[in-house]
Design a protein around this motif. Structure first.
Motif, mmCIF file in Angstrom:
data_model
loop_
_atom_site.group_PDB
_atom_site.id
_atom_site.type_symbol
_atom_site.label_atom_id
_atom_site.label_comp_id
_atom_site.label_asym_id
_atom_site.label_seq_id
_atom_site.Cartn_x
_atom_site.Cartn_y
_atom_site.Cartn_z
ATOM 1 N N PHE A 40 0.808 -1.218 0.000
ATOM 2 C CA PHE A 40 0.000 0.000 0.000
ATOM 3 C C PHE A 40 0.844 1.273 0.000
ATOM 4 C CE2 PHE A 40 -3.187 -2.973 1.731
ATOM 5 C CZ PHE A 40 -4.246 -2.673 0.898
ATOM 6 N N LYS A 41 2.151 1.156 -0.186
ATOM 7 C CA LYS A 41 3.034 2.313 -0.123
ATOM 8 C C LYS A 41 3.539 2.703 -1.500
ATOM 9 C CE LYS A 41 4.878 1.545 4.541
ATOM 10 N NZ LYS A 41 6.116 1.391 5.332
ATOM 11 N N PRO A 42 4.006 3.934 -1.650
ATOM 12 C CA PRO A 42 4.712 4.293 -2.883
ATOM 13 C C PRO A 42 6.094 3.671 -2.891
ATOM 14 C CG PRO A 42 4.712 6.143 -1.367
ATOM 15 C CD PRO A 42 3.845 5.084 -0.746
ATOM 16 N N LEU A 43 6.686 3.565 -4.063
ATOM 17 C CA LEU A 43 7.984 2.904 -4.192
ATOM 18 C C LEU A 43 9.046 3.571 -3.331
ATOM 19 C CD1 LEU A 43 9.809 0.822 -5.568
ATOM 20 C CD2 LEU A 43 10.131 2.448 -7.441
ATOM 21 N N SER A 44 9.013 4.893 -3.236
ATOM 22 C CA SER A 44 10.046 5.608 -2.488
ATOM 23 C C SER A 44 10.021 5.300 -0.994
ATOM 24 C CB SER A 44 9.887 7.118 -2.696
ATOM 25 O OG SER A 44 8.607 7.550 -2.270
ATOM 26 N N PHE A 57 2.579 1.015 8.176
ATOM 27 C CA PHE A 57 1.505 0.646 7.254
ATOM 28 C C PHE A 57 1.181 1.749 6.242
ATOM 29 C CE2 PHE A 57 0.855 -1.529 11.304
ATOM 30 C CZ PHE A 57 0.796 -2.845 10.888
ATOM 31 N N LEU A 58 1.661 2.961 6.470
ATOM 32 C CA LEU A 58 1.321 4.073 5.595
ATOM 33 C C LEU A 58 2.596 4.704 5.049
ATOM 34 C CD1 LEU A 58 -1.361 5.774 7.860
ATOM 35 C CD2 LEU A 58 -1.771 4.177 5.989
ATOM 36 N N GLY A 59 2.580 5.024 3.771
ATOM 37 C CA GLY A 59 3.716 5.703 3.172
ATOM 38 C C GLY A 59 3.626 7.208 3.365
ATOM 39 N N GLU A 60 4.771 7.855 3.327
ATOM 40 C CA GLU A 60 4.797 9.306 3.481
ATOM 41 C C GLU A 60 4.386 9.976 2.179
ATOM 42 O OE1 GLU A 60 8.010 11.780 5.719
ATOM 43 O OE2 GLU A 60 8.529 11.848 3.591
ATOM 44 N N GLY A 61 3.559 10.982 2.287
ATOM 45 C CA GLY A 61 3.140 11.760 1.135
ATOM 46 C C GLY A 61 3.276 13.235 1.415
ATOM 47 N N HIS A 62 2.930 14.049 0.437
ATOM 48 C CA HIS A 62 3.027 15.499 0.591
ATOM 49 C C HIS A 62 1.812 16.160 -0.042
ATOM 50 C CE1 HIS A 62 7.228 14.086 0.850
ATOM 51 N NE2 HIS A 62 7.349 15.047 1.751
ATOM 52 N N GLU A 216 3.189 20.350 2.983
ATOM 53 C CA GLU A 216 2.724 19.648 4.178
ATOM 54 C C GLU A 216 2.944 18.142 4.029
ATOM 55 O OE1 GLU A 216 -1.523 18.735 6.457
ATOM 56 O OE2 GLU A 216 -1.427 20.078 4.719
ATOM 57 N N LYS A 217 3.470 17.521 5.086
ATOM 58 C CA LYS A 217 3.646 16.073 5.083
ATOM 59 C C LYS A 217 2.334 15.380 5.415
ATOM 60 C CE LYS A 217 8.562 15.530 6.139
ATOM 61 N NZ LYS A 217 9.560 14.927 7.071
ATOM 62 N N THR A 218 2.054 14.312 4.695
ATOM 63 C CA THR A 218 0.848 13.519 4.952
ATOM 64 C C THR A 218 1.214 12.048 4.890
ATOM 65 O OG1 THR A 218 0.246 13.463 2.603
ATOM 66 C CG2 THR A 218 -0.644 15.271 3.920
ATOM 67 N N HIS A 219 0.226 11.194 5.175
ATOM 68 C CA HIS A 219 0.396 9.757 4.994
ATOM 69 C C HIS A 219 -0.477 9.326 3.813
ATOM 70 C CE1 HIS A 219 1.873 9.863 9.241
ATOM 71 N NE2 HIS A 219 2.773 9.086 8.682
ATOM 72 N N ARG A 220 0.068 8.411 3.045
ATOM 73 C CA ARG A 220 -0.587 8.062 1.790
ATOM 74 C C ARG A 220 -0.774 6.548 1.687
ATOM 75 N NH1 ARG A 220 2.687 10.597 -2.705
ATOM 76 N NH2 ARG A 220 1.503 12.440 -2.134
ATOM 77 N N VAL A 221 -1.988 6.127 1.362
ATOM 78 C CA VAL A 221 -2.298 4.727 1.085
ATOM 79 C C VAL A 221 -2.620 4.609 -0.396
ATOM 80 C CG1 VAL A 221 -3.845 2.807 1.577
ATOM 81 C CG2 VAL A 221 -3.141 4.332 3.416
#
Length: 445
Positions: A40-44, A57-62, A216-221
Protein backbone atom coordinates in the motif's frame (compact mmCIF):
# COMPACT_ATOMS: atom_id res chain seq x y z
CA UNK A 1 -12.46 -36.40 34.50
CA UNK A 2 -11.24 -35.86 38.04
CA UNK A 3 -7.89 -37.43 37.20
CA UNK A 4 -7.56 -35.22 34.11
CA UNK A 5 -8.40 -32.10 36.14
CA UNK A 6 -5.76 -33.03 38.68
CA UNK A 7 -3.14 -33.43 35.94
CA UNK A 8 -3.90 -30.06 34.34
CA UNK A 9 -1.19 -27.44 34.91
CA UNK A 10 -2.12 -24.40 37.04
CA UNK A 11 -3.83 -21.47 35.37
CA UNK A 12 -0.80 -19.19 35.49
CA UNK A 13 1.37 -21.79 33.73
CA UNK A 14 -1.31 -22.27 31.06
CA UNK A 15 -1.42 -18.49 30.64
CA UNK A 16 2.34 -18.30 30.12
CA UNK A 17 2.24 -21.11 27.56
CA UNK A 18 -0.61 -19.46 25.66
CA UNK A 19 1.23 -16.13 25.70
CA UNK A 20 4.37 -17.77 24.30
CA UNK A 21 2.35 -19.49 21.58
CA UNK A 22 0.60 -16.20 20.76
CA UNK A 23 3.90 -14.36 20.44
CA UNK A 24 5.22 -17.15 18.23
CA UNK A 25 2.14 -16.96 16.02
CA UNK A 26 2.56 -13.19 15.66
CA UNK A 27 6.23 -13.67 14.80
CA UNK A 28 5.34 -16.02 11.95
CA UNK A 29 2.74 -13.51 10.75
CA UNK A 30 5.35 -10.75 10.38
CA UNK A 31 6.29 -11.61 6.75
CA UNK A 32 2.64 -11.45 5.70
CA UNK A 33 2.13 -8.18 7.60
CA UNK A 34 5.25 -6.68 6.05
CA UNK A 35 4.23 -7.78 2.56
CA UNK A 36 0.74 -6.33 2.95
CA UNK A 37 2.06 -3.05 4.38
CA UNK A 38 4.54 -2.58 1.52
CA UNK A 39 1.78 -3.23 -1.02
CA UNK A 40 0.00 0.00 0.00
CA UNK A 41 3.03 2.31 -0.12
CA UNK A 42 4.71 4.29 -2.88
CA UNK A 43 7.98 2.90 -4.19
CA UNK A 44 10.05 5.61 -2.49
CA UNK A 45 8.76 4.50 0.92
CA UNK A 46 9.22 0.74 0.61
CA UNK A 47 12.75 0.60 2.00
CA UNK A 48 12.55 3.39 4.56
CA UNK A 49 12.90 2.54 8.24
CA UNK A 50 9.57 3.44 9.89
CA UNK A 51 9.80 6.11 12.57
CA UNK A 52 6.33 5.42 13.98
CA UNK A 53 3.65 2.74 13.98
CA UNK A 54 1.70 4.69 11.35
CA UNK A 55 4.68 4.64 8.98
CA UNK A 56 4.78 0.83 9.16
CA UNK A 57 1.50 0.65 7.25
CA UNK A 58 1.32 4.07 5.59
CA UNK A 59 3.72 5.70 3.17
CA UNK A 60 4.80 9.31 3.48
CA UNK A 61 3.14 11.76 1.14
CA UNK A 62 3.03 15.50 0.59
CA UNK A 63 0.34 18.11 -0.01
CA UNK A 64 0.71 21.65 -1.34
CA UNK A 65 -1.24 24.46 -3.00
CA UNK A 66 -0.44 25.11 -6.65
CA UNK A 67 -2.23 28.00 -8.33
CA UNK A 68 -4.64 28.28 -5.40
CA UNK A 69 -5.67 24.60 -5.63
CA UNK A 70 -4.54 21.97 -3.11
CA UNK A 71 -2.95 18.86 -4.62
CA UNK A 72 -1.32 15.66 -3.51
CA UNK A 73 2.23 16.28 -4.73
CA UNK A 74 5.55 14.53 -5.09
CA UNK A 75 8.82 16.35 -4.41
CA UNK A 76 10.58 15.97 -7.74
CA UNK A 77 13.98 17.51 -6.98
CA UNK A 78 15.62 20.25 -4.96
CA UNK A 79 16.16 23.58 -6.72
CA UNK A 80 19.17 25.74 -5.78
CA UNK A 81 19.02 29.05 -7.69
CA UNK A 82 21.54 31.87 -7.29
CA UNK A 83 21.49 35.49 -8.50
CA UNK A 84 24.12 34.50 -11.07
CA UNK A 85 22.16 31.43 -12.25
CA UNK A 86 18.45 32.07 -11.61
CA UNK A 87 15.68 29.70 -12.53
CA UNK A 88 12.69 30.97 -14.50
CA UNK A 89 9.13 29.82 -14.93
CA UNK A 90 8.30 30.61 -18.55
CA UNK A 91 5.35 30.28 -20.89
CA UNK A 92 6.26 29.22 -24.47
CA UNK A 93 4.56 30.97 -27.38
CA UNK A 94 4.69 27.94 -29.66
CA UNK A 95 3.98 24.26 -29.21
CA UNK A 96 6.54 21.46 -28.96
CA UNK A 97 6.71 17.83 -27.81
CA UNK A 98 6.93 17.39 -24.02
CA UNK A 99 9.80 14.92 -24.35
CA UNK A 100 12.02 17.64 -25.82
CA UNK A 101 12.34 19.01 -22.29
CA UNK A 102 13.94 15.75 -21.24
CA UNK A 103 15.39 13.92 -24.28
CA UNK A 104 17.89 15.30 -26.81
CA UNK A 105 15.92 14.00 -29.81
CA UNK A 106 12.57 14.54 -31.45
CA UNK A 107 9.47 12.43 -31.93
CA UNK A 108 10.67 10.97 -35.21
CA UNK A 109 13.68 9.46 -33.39
CA UNK A 110 11.95 8.27 -30.20
CA UNK A 111 9.60 6.04 -32.15
CA UNK A 112 12.55 4.02 -33.45
CA UNK A 113 13.71 3.02 -29.95
CA UNK A 114 12.07 -0.16 -28.62
CA UNK A 115 12.99 0.85 -25.05
CA UNK A 116 9.93 3.14 -24.98
CA UNK A 117 6.52 1.53 -24.69
CA UNK A 118 3.37 3.00 -26.20
CA UNK A 119 2.33 4.74 -22.98
CA UNK A 120 5.71 6.45 -22.67
CA UNK A 121 5.69 7.53 -26.30
CA UNK A 122 2.25 9.08 -25.89
CA UNK A 123 3.41 11.09 -22.91
CA UNK A 124 6.63 12.18 -24.62
CA UNK A 125 4.88 13.25 -27.80
CA UNK A 126 2.14 15.16 -25.92
CA UNK A 127 2.22 18.82 -26.88
CA UNK A 128 3.26 21.68 -24.61
CA UNK A 129 0.90 24.46 -25.62
CA UNK A 130 1.17 28.25 -24.98
CA UNK A 131 -1.19 28.13 -21.98
CA UNK A 132 1.24 25.83 -20.11
CA UNK A 133 4.38 26.76 -18.18
CA UNK A 134 7.77 25.06 -18.10
CA UNK A 135 10.87 25.47 -15.97
CA UNK A 136 13.82 27.29 -17.44
CA UNK A 137 16.79 25.68 -15.68
CA UNK A 138 20.26 24.34 -16.50
CA UNK A 139 18.78 21.90 -19.07
CA UNK A 140 16.14 24.09 -20.70
CA UNK A 141 17.82 27.49 -20.74
CA UNK A 142 15.80 30.68 -20.95
CA UNK A 143 17.36 33.83 -22.43
CA UNK A 144 15.40 36.87 -21.15
CA UNK A 145 17.10 39.26 -23.57
CA UNK A 146 16.25 37.21 -26.65
CA UNK A 147 12.95 35.88 -25.28
CA UNK A 148 13.82 32.34 -26.30
CA UNK A 149 13.84 28.99 -24.52
CA UNK A 150 16.52 26.56 -25.67
CA UNK A 151 15.09 23.08 -25.11
CA UNK A 152 17.16 20.08 -24.05
CA UNK A 153 16.55 18.66 -27.53
CA UNK A 154 18.47 21.65 -28.96
CA UNK A 155 15.50 23.42 -30.53
CA UNK A 156 14.75 27.06 -29.69
CA UNK A 157 11.22 28.38 -29.13
CA UNK A 158 10.00 31.87 -28.29
CA UNK A 159 8.77 32.29 -24.72
CA UNK A 160 7.86 34.88 -22.11
CA UNK A 161 8.96 34.96 -18.48
CA UNK A 162 6.29 34.43 -15.82
CA UNK A 163 8.47 34.43 -12.70
CA UNK A 164 12.16 34.47 -11.79
CA UNK A 165 13.56 32.46 -8.88
CA UNK A 166 17.00 33.80 -7.96
CA UNK A 167 17.22 33.48 -4.18
CA UNK A 168 16.30 30.95 -1.52
CA UNK A 169 13.46 32.23 0.71
CA UNK A 170 13.54 32.28 4.50
CA UNK A 171 11.44 29.96 6.63
CA UNK A 172 9.06 32.28 8.53
CA UNK A 173 8.91 29.88 11.50
CA UNK A 174 12.65 29.54 12.12
CA UNK A 175 14.19 32.46 10.26
CA UNK A 176 16.60 30.03 8.59
CA UNK A 177 17.04 29.67 4.80
CA UNK A 178 14.32 27.46 3.37
CA UNK A 179 14.71 24.70 0.78
CA UNK A 180 13.12 25.06 -2.66
CA UNK A 181 11.55 21.99 -4.23
CA UNK A 182 10.21 21.37 -7.68
CA UNK A 183 6.89 19.62 -6.97
CA UNK A 184 4.33 18.11 -9.29
CA UNK A 185 0.83 16.77 -8.87
CA UNK A 186 0.73 13.15 -7.71
CA UNK A 187 -1.87 10.76 -9.07
CA UNK A 188 -2.55 7.12 -8.14
CA UNK A 189 -1.40 5.93 -11.56
CA UNK A 190 2.08 7.21 -10.68
CA UNK A 191 2.51 3.93 -8.81
CA UNK A 192 3.28 2.34 -12.18
CA UNK A 193 7.02 2.99 -12.22
CA UNK A 194 7.38 1.79 -15.81
CA UNK A 195 5.92 5.07 -16.95
CA UNK A 196 8.09 8.16 -17.30
CA UNK A 197 7.90 10.19 -14.10
CA UNK A 198 9.70 13.43 -14.98
CA UNK A 199 8.15 16.82 -14.38
CA UNK A 200 9.57 17.90 -17.70
CA UNK A 201 7.18 15.75 -19.71
CA UNK A 202 4.26 15.68 -17.27
CA UNK A 203 2.63 18.52 -19.19
CA UNK A 204 -0.88 17.75 -17.92
CA UNK A 205 0.14 17.95 -14.24
CA UNK A 206 0.03 20.97 -11.98
CA UNK A 207 3.56 21.89 -10.86
CA UNK A 208 5.47 24.70 -9.18
CA UNK A 209 8.65 25.56 -7.29
CA UNK A 210 7.76 25.85 -3.59
CA UNK A 211 9.65 26.30 -0.32
CA UNK A 212 9.72 23.38 2.11
CA UNK A 213 7.65 25.34 4.63
CA UNK A 214 4.65 25.37 2.25
CA UNK A 215 4.75 21.61 1.63
CA UNK A 216 2.72 19.65 4.18
CA UNK A 217 3.65 16.07 5.08
CA UNK A 218 0.85 13.52 4.95
CA UNK A 219 0.40 9.76 4.99
CA UNK A 220 -0.59 8.06 1.79
CA UNK A 221 -2.30 4.73 1.08
CA UNK A 222 -2.17 3.53 -2.52
CA UNK A 223 -4.68 0.75 -3.28
CA UNK A 224 -3.93 1.45 -6.95
CA UNK A 225 -0.81 -0.68 -6.48
CA UNK A 226 -3.00 -3.76 -6.70
CA UNK A 227 -4.56 -3.36 -10.17
CA UNK A 228 -1.24 -2.11 -11.56
CA UNK A 229 0.74 -4.94 -9.96
CA UNK A 230 -1.73 -7.60 -11.11
CA UNK A 231 -1.70 -6.22 -14.63
CA UNK A 232 2.09 -6.13 -14.77
CA UNK A 233 2.50 -9.77 -13.67
CA UNK A 234 -0.30 -10.91 -16.06
CA UNK A 235 -2.15 -12.24 -13.03
CA UNK A 236 -5.30 -13.62 -14.65
CA UNK A 237 -3.40 -15.48 -17.35
CA UNK A 238 -1.01 -16.93 -14.76
CA UNK A 239 -3.93 -17.78 -12.44
CA UNK A 240 -5.62 -19.73 -15.22
CA UNK A 241 -2.45 -21.74 -15.83
CA UNK A 242 -1.95 -22.37 -12.12
CA UNK A 243 -5.53 -23.48 -11.54
CA UNK A 244 -5.33 -25.86 -14.50
CA UNK A 245 -2.26 -27.53 -13.01
CA UNK A 246 -3.85 -27.59 -9.55
CA UNK A 247 -7.04 -29.25 -10.78
CA UNK A 248 -5.25 -31.84 -12.92
CA UNK A 249 -2.66 -32.55 -10.25
CA UNK A 250 -5.13 -32.88 -7.38
CA UNK A 251 -7.50 -35.05 -9.41
CA UNK A 252 -4.66 -37.32 -10.53
CA UNK A 253 -3.10 -37.59 -7.08
CA UNK A 254 -6.40 -38.35 -5.32
CA UNK A 255 -7.59 -40.94 -7.84
CA UNK A 256 -4.29 -42.80 -8.18
CA UNK A 257 -3.18 -42.63 -4.53
CA UNK A 258 -6.57 -43.84 -3.22
CA UNK A 259 -6.56 -46.84 -5.57
CA UNK A 260 -2.97 -47.81 -4.80
CA UNK A 261 -3.35 -47.32 -1.04
CA UNK A 262 -6.51 -49.46 -1.04
CA UNK A 263 -4.62 -52.24 -2.79
CA UNK A 264 -1.76 -52.13 -0.31
CA UNK A 265 -4.17 -52.05 2.66
CA UNK A 266 -6.85 -54.63 1.79
CA UNK A 267 -5.87 -56.77 -1.21
CA UNK A 268 -3.66 -59.75 -0.50
CA UNK A 269 -1.07 -60.55 -3.20
CA UNK A 270 2.41 -61.98 -3.30
CA UNK A 271 5.17 -59.44 -2.71
CA UNK A 272 2.81 -56.80 -1.35
CA UNK A 273 5.04 -55.81 1.56
CA UNK A 274 8.13 -55.66 -0.66
CA UNK A 275 6.38 -53.53 -3.26
CA UNK A 276 5.03 -51.20 -0.57
CA UNK A 277 8.53 -50.86 0.90
CA UNK A 278 9.93 -49.98 -2.54
CA UNK A 279 7.17 -47.42 -3.03
CA UNK A 280 7.88 -45.73 0.31
CA UNK A 281 11.65 -45.85 -0.27
CA UNK A 282 11.30 -43.61 -3.32
CA UNK A 283 10.64 -40.73 -0.92
CA UNK A 284 14.29 -40.93 0.13
CA UNK A 285 15.58 -40.09 -3.37
CA UNK A 286 16.28 -36.32 -3.48
CA UNK A 287 14.68 -34.32 -6.26
CA UNK A 288 18.06 -32.97 -7.41
CA UNK A 289 19.14 -36.52 -8.26
CA UNK A 290 15.98 -37.23 -10.26
CA UNK A 291 15.77 -33.82 -11.91
CA UNK A 292 18.10 -34.33 -14.88
CA UNK A 293 17.04 -37.92 -15.78
CA UNK A 294 13.37 -36.98 -15.56
CA UNK A 295 13.96 -33.89 -17.66
CA UNK A 296 15.72 -35.96 -20.34
CA UNK A 297 12.81 -38.41 -20.33
CA UNK A 298 10.25 -35.65 -20.83
CA UNK A 299 12.44 -34.06 -23.49
CA UNK A 300 12.56 -37.33 -25.46
CA UNK A 301 8.77 -37.55 -25.16
CA UNK A 302 8.48 -34.03 -26.58
CA UNK A 303 6.77 -32.70 -23.47
CA UNK A 304 9.19 -29.89 -22.60
CA UNK A 305 7.45 -26.58 -23.26
CA UNK A 306 4.04 -28.06 -22.36
CA UNK A 307 2.09 -28.54 -19.12
CA UNK A 308 2.29 -32.36 -19.28
CA UNK A 309 5.43 -32.83 -17.14
CA UNK A 310 3.70 -30.91 -14.35
CA UNK A 311 0.51 -32.99 -14.07
CA UNK A 312 0.79 -36.34 -15.87
CA UNK A 313 3.04 -37.88 -13.19
CA UNK A 314 0.38 -37.11 -10.56
CA UNK A 315 -1.85 -39.78 -12.14
CA UNK A 316 0.68 -42.48 -11.21
CA UNK A 317 0.47 -41.95 -7.46
CA UNK A 318 2.44 -40.16 -4.78
CA UNK A 319 4.48 -42.28 -2.35
CA UNK A 320 3.89 -40.00 0.62
CA UNK A 321 0.13 -39.85 0.13
CA UNK A 322 -0.05 -43.59 -0.55
CA UNK A 323 1.65 -44.22 2.79
CA UNK A 324 -0.69 -41.83 4.66
CA UNK A 325 -3.84 -43.26 3.11
CA UNK A 326 -2.76 -46.86 3.71
CA UNK A 327 -2.23 -46.07 7.38
CA UNK A 328 -5.65 -44.44 7.53
CA UNK A 329 -7.35 -47.35 5.72
CA UNK A 330 -5.83 -49.85 8.16
CA UNK A 331 -7.68 -48.05 10.94
CA UNK A 332 -11.09 -48.66 9.35
CA UNK A 333 -13.26 -51.51 10.69
CA UNK A 334 -12.71 -54.59 8.51
CA UNK A 335 -16.17 -55.85 9.39
CA UNK A 336 -17.66 -53.22 7.10
CA UNK A 337 -15.56 -54.44 4.18
CA UNK A 338 -16.40 -58.09 4.90
CA UNK A 339 -20.11 -57.25 5.06
CA UNK A 340 -19.87 -55.51 1.70
CA UNK A 341 -18.14 -58.54 0.18
CA UNK A 342 -20.86 -60.84 1.54
CA UNK A 343 -23.42 -58.55 -0.14
CA UNK A 344 -21.63 -59.17 -3.44
CA UNK A 345 -19.78 -55.84 -3.85
CA UNK A 346 -16.68 -55.75 -5.98
CA UNK A 347 -13.46 -54.19 -4.69
CA UNK A 348 -14.12 -50.97 -6.60
CA UNK A 349 -17.65 -50.79 -5.17
CA UNK A 350 -16.27 -51.32 -1.67
CA UNK A 351 -13.71 -48.59 -2.26
CA UNK A 352 -16.27 -46.12 -3.59
CA UNK A 353 -19.23 -46.88 -1.29
CA UNK A 354 -17.49 -47.79 1.97
CA UNK A 355 -13.84 -46.71 2.17
CA UNK A 356 -14.00 -43.31 0.46
CA UNK A 357 -16.94 -41.94 2.53
CA UNK A 358 -15.17 -42.99 5.73
CA UNK A 359 -11.87 -41.50 4.56
CA UNK A 360 -12.99 -38.03 3.56
CA UNK A 361 -10.83 -36.21 6.15
CA UNK A 362 -7.67 -38.00 4.99
CA UNK A 363 -8.50 -37.53 1.31
CA UNK A 364 -9.32 -33.86 1.85
CA UNK A 365 -6.02 -33.39 3.68
CA UNK A 366 -4.16 -35.08 0.81
CA UNK A 367 -5.92 -32.90 -1.78
CA UNK A 368 -5.15 -29.77 0.25
CA UNK A 369 -1.47 -30.71 0.56
CA UNK A 370 -1.10 -31.29 -3.16
CA UNK A 371 -3.02 -28.14 -4.05
CA UNK A 372 -0.68 -26.08 -1.88
CA UNK A 373 2.35 -27.77 -3.43
CA UNK A 374 1.25 -27.09 -7.00
CA UNK A 375 0.13 -23.52 -6.20
CA UNK A 376 3.53 -22.64 -4.73
CA UNK A 377 5.69 -24.77 -7.05
CA UNK A 378 8.38 -22.68 -8.69
CA UNK A 379 11.15 -25.03 -9.84
CA UNK A 380 8.94 -27.35 -11.90
CA UNK A 381 7.32 -24.64 -14.07
CA UNK A 382 10.67 -22.86 -14.34
CA UNK A 383 12.30 -26.00 -15.79
CA UNK A 384 9.60 -27.16 -18.19
CA UNK A 385 7.74 -24.01 -19.33
CA UNK A 386 9.39 -21.81 -21.94
CA UNK A 387 6.86 -19.21 -23.06
CA UNK A 388 5.52 -16.37 -20.86
CA UNK A 389 1.96 -17.28 -21.84
CA UNK A 390 2.45 -20.60 -19.98
CA UNK A 391 3.89 -19.13 -16.77
CA UNK A 392 2.28 -19.94 -13.44
CA UNK A 393 1.86 -17.36 -10.70
CA UNK A 394 5.15 -18.12 -8.96
CA UNK A 395 7.16 -17.91 -12.19
CA UNK A 396 5.32 -14.75 -13.28
CA UNK A 397 6.26 -13.05 -10.00
CA UNK A 398 9.91 -13.98 -10.48
CA UNK A 399 9.85 -12.87 -14.13
CA UNK A 400 8.37 -9.52 -13.12
CA UNK A 401 11.12 -9.01 -10.56
CA UNK A 402 13.96 -10.00 -12.89
CA UNK A 403 12.86 -7.87 -15.84
CA UNK A 404 13.51 -4.60 -13.98
CA UNK A 405 16.86 -3.09 -13.12
CA UNK A 406 15.41 -1.98 -9.79
CA UNK A 407 12.60 -4.09 -8.37
CA UNK A 408 9.30 -2.19 -7.93
CA UNK A 409 8.69 -3.71 -4.51
CA UNK A 410 5.34 -2.01 -3.96
CA UNK A 411 3.86 -3.65 -7.08
CA UNK A 412 5.60 -6.97 -6.46
CA UNK A 413 4.30 -7.13 -2.89
CA UNK A 414 0.77 -6.26 -4.03
CA UNK A 415 0.82 -9.14 -6.50
CA UNK A 416 2.44 -11.45 -3.93
CA UNK A 417 -0.27 -10.57 -1.37
CA UNK A 418 -2.99 -11.59 -3.82
CA UNK A 419 -0.96 -14.72 -4.64
CA UNK A 420 -0.86 -15.67 -0.92
CA UNK A 421 -4.44 -14.70 -0.04
CA UNK A 422 -6.14 -17.84 -1.47
CA UNK A 423 -3.79 -20.03 0.56
CA UNK A 424 -4.68 -18.22 3.78
CA UNK A 425 -8.41 -18.41 3.04
CA UNK A 426 -8.14 -22.07 2.05
CA UNK A 427 -6.28 -22.97 5.22
CA UNK A 428 -8.82 -21.35 7.55
CA UNK A 429 -11.73 -22.75 5.54
CA UNK A 430 -10.37 -26.32 5.76
CA UNK A 431 -8.59 -26.11 9.12
CA UNK A 432 -11.00 -28.44 10.94
CA UNK A 433 -10.83 -31.03 8.17
CA UNK A 434 -7.06 -30.69 8.04
CA UNK A 435 -6.63 -31.23 11.80
CA UNK A 436 -9.09 -34.11 11.80
CA UNK A 437 -7.27 -35.80 8.94
CA UNK A 438 -3.90 -35.44 10.67
CA UNK A 439 -5.30 -36.73 13.98
CA UNK A 440 -6.97 -39.78 12.47
CA UNK A 441 -4.22 -40.81 10.07
CA UNK A 442 -2.33 -43.81 11.43
CA UNK A 443 -4.83 -44.61 14.22
CA UNK A 444 -5.87 -48.26 14.05
CA UNK A 445 -9.26 -49.44 15.30
Amino acid sequence: MAGYAERRPPWYLRGVIQAILGVGALFFLLPLVWMTAISFKPLSETMKYPRSVAEVFLGEGHRARIGGVEYEVVKEREVKPTPEQPFCIVRPKESFAAGELWKPFGSEVWKKFSVFNQQELERMTAQVTPEMTVLGDDKNRFDPAAGTLTLYSGRKVTAERVRTISTTPTDPATGEPDTLWLVREWRPEDTDTKGVGSTGIEVTRAWDVLPESLIEKTHRVIPHNYPVGLRRVHFWRSLRNTLFLCVMGVAGTVCSSVLIAYGFAFIEFRGRSLLFGLTVSTMMIPFVIRMIPVYLLYRDLGWVGTFKPLWVAAWFGNAFFIFLLRQFFLGLPRDLLDAARIDGCTELEILWNVVVPLSRPAIAMMALFHFLFVWKDFLGPLIYLNHPSQFTLSVSLQAFQSEHGGTPWHLLMAAATVFSLPLVILFFATMKTFIRGIAMTGIKG
